[in-house]
Design a protein around this motif. Structure first.
Motif, PDB file in Angstrom:
ATOM      1  N   UNK A 139       0.836  -1.202   0.000  1.00 20.82           N
ATOM      2  CA  UNK A 139       0.000   0.000   0.000  1.00 20.82           C
ATOM      3  C   UNK A 139       0.871   1.252   0.000  1.00 20.82           C
ATOM      4  N   UNK A 140       1.908   1.254   0.844  1.00 25.29           N
ATOM      5  CA  UNK A 140       2.821   2.404   0.902  1.00 25.29           C
ATOM      6  C   UNK A 140       3.549   2.604  -0.418  1.00 25.29           C
ATOM      7  N   UNK A 141       4.057   1.526  -0.965  1.00 23.96           N
ATOM      8  CA  UNK A 141       4.797   1.609  -2.236  1.00 23.96           C
ATOM      9  C   UNK A 141       3.887   2.051  -3.376  1.00 23.96           C
TER      10      UNK A 141
ATOM     11  N   UNK B 156      11.931  -5.410   6.113  1.00 25.25           N
ATOM     12  CA  UNK B 156      12.926  -6.432   5.707  1.00 25.25           C
ATOM     13  C   UNK B 156      12.224  -7.743   5.391  1.00 25.25           C
ATOM     14  N   UNK B 157      12.694  -8.383   4.331  1.00 19.78           N
ATOM     15  CA  UNK B 157      12.103  -9.655   3.932  1.00 19.78           C
ATOM     16  C   UNK B 157      10.967  -9.503   2.937  1.00 19.78           C
ATOM     17  N   UNK B 158      10.533  -8.276   2.708  1.00 20.03           N
ATOM     18  CA  UNK B 158       9.488  -8.011   1.729  1.00 20.03           C
ATOM     19  C   UNK B 158      10.150  -7.358   0.521  1.00 20.03           C
ATOM     20  N   UNK B 159       9.774  -7.759  -0.645  1.00 17.22           N
ATOM     21  CA  UNK B 159      10.361  -7.176  -1.862  1.00 17.22           C
ATOM     22  C   UNK B 159       9.555  -5.964  -2.298  1.00 17.22           C
ATOM     23  N   UNK B 160      10.202  -4.796  -2.249  1.00 19.37           N
ATOM     24  CA  UNK B 160       9.537  -3.576  -2.731  1.00 19.37           C
ATOM     25  C   UNK B 160       9.779  -3.511  -4.200  1.00 19.37           C
TER      26      UNK B 160
END
Length: 177
Positions: free
Chosen positions: A147-149, A173-177
């Motif tokens: 949502x932020x991205x 961390x651990x999430x791919x943006x």
């Protein structure tokens, strides 16, 4: 509450109890008669420092008492909105969210269209809530990060995009943006 005489300010306790509220006088305002009720007040909220806003004219300022306001506690507002959208990890996620917006306002270039305030926070949280309802089995961190991205990157110019993506990657961390 004010229909009970003892609950009223001393200056209004002599007035009889009753509904509708007791009128204590009249006021002529631009040709209209307005009844004065002691339990009613007028308030003007303004944000004159915000883009496109003007100051209150002096003749109106003289009629009202000013009141200082403080910045809203974005972490608390964010946490409560996340909870209302069904997020279980609302406290941790609200800290990440507000940290991202604080760092973005400090580290990204100054742009007139950037909004890192309450209005933008509420909009992103509504998007996060709809993602949560649409994909209830996904991790809450991933949903908020998306949502932020997705909400912010279209507004960010090319020179600021890598910085913003790095901030998201550091906080989520651990999430791919």
């Amino acid at each position: 509450r004010f229909s009970i005489v003892t609950n009223r300010d001393l200056e209004f306790q002599y007035l009889p109890p009753g509904l509708p509220p007791v009128k204590v006088g009249n006021l002529m305002f631009e040709g209209d008669t307005i009844s004065l009720v002691p339990t009613c007040g007028f308030f003007i909220t303004m944000n004159p420092g915000y883009a496109g806003r003007t100051e209150l004219p002096e003749n109106l300022k003289a009629l009202f008492r000013s009141c200082a306001m403080i910045r809203p506690d974005l972490k608390l507002i964010c946490e409560n909105m996340l909870m209302s959208e069904g997020f279980q990890k609302a406290r941790v996620l609200s800290i990440k969210f507000v940290t991202l917006y604080e760092l973005s306002s400090e580290l990204l270039s100054k742009q007139a269209h950037y909004d890192w305030g309450l209005r933008a926070v509420k909009s992103v949280l509504r998007v996060a809530g709809s993602l949560k309802r649409g994909e209830p089995n996904k991790s809450e961190e991933e949903l908020l990060m998306r949502a932020l991205r997705d909400f912010n990157t279209p507004k960010i110019p090319a020179q600021d995009t890598p910085i913003f993506i790095r901030l998201i990657n550091d906080l989520f961390m651990g999430q791919d943006a």
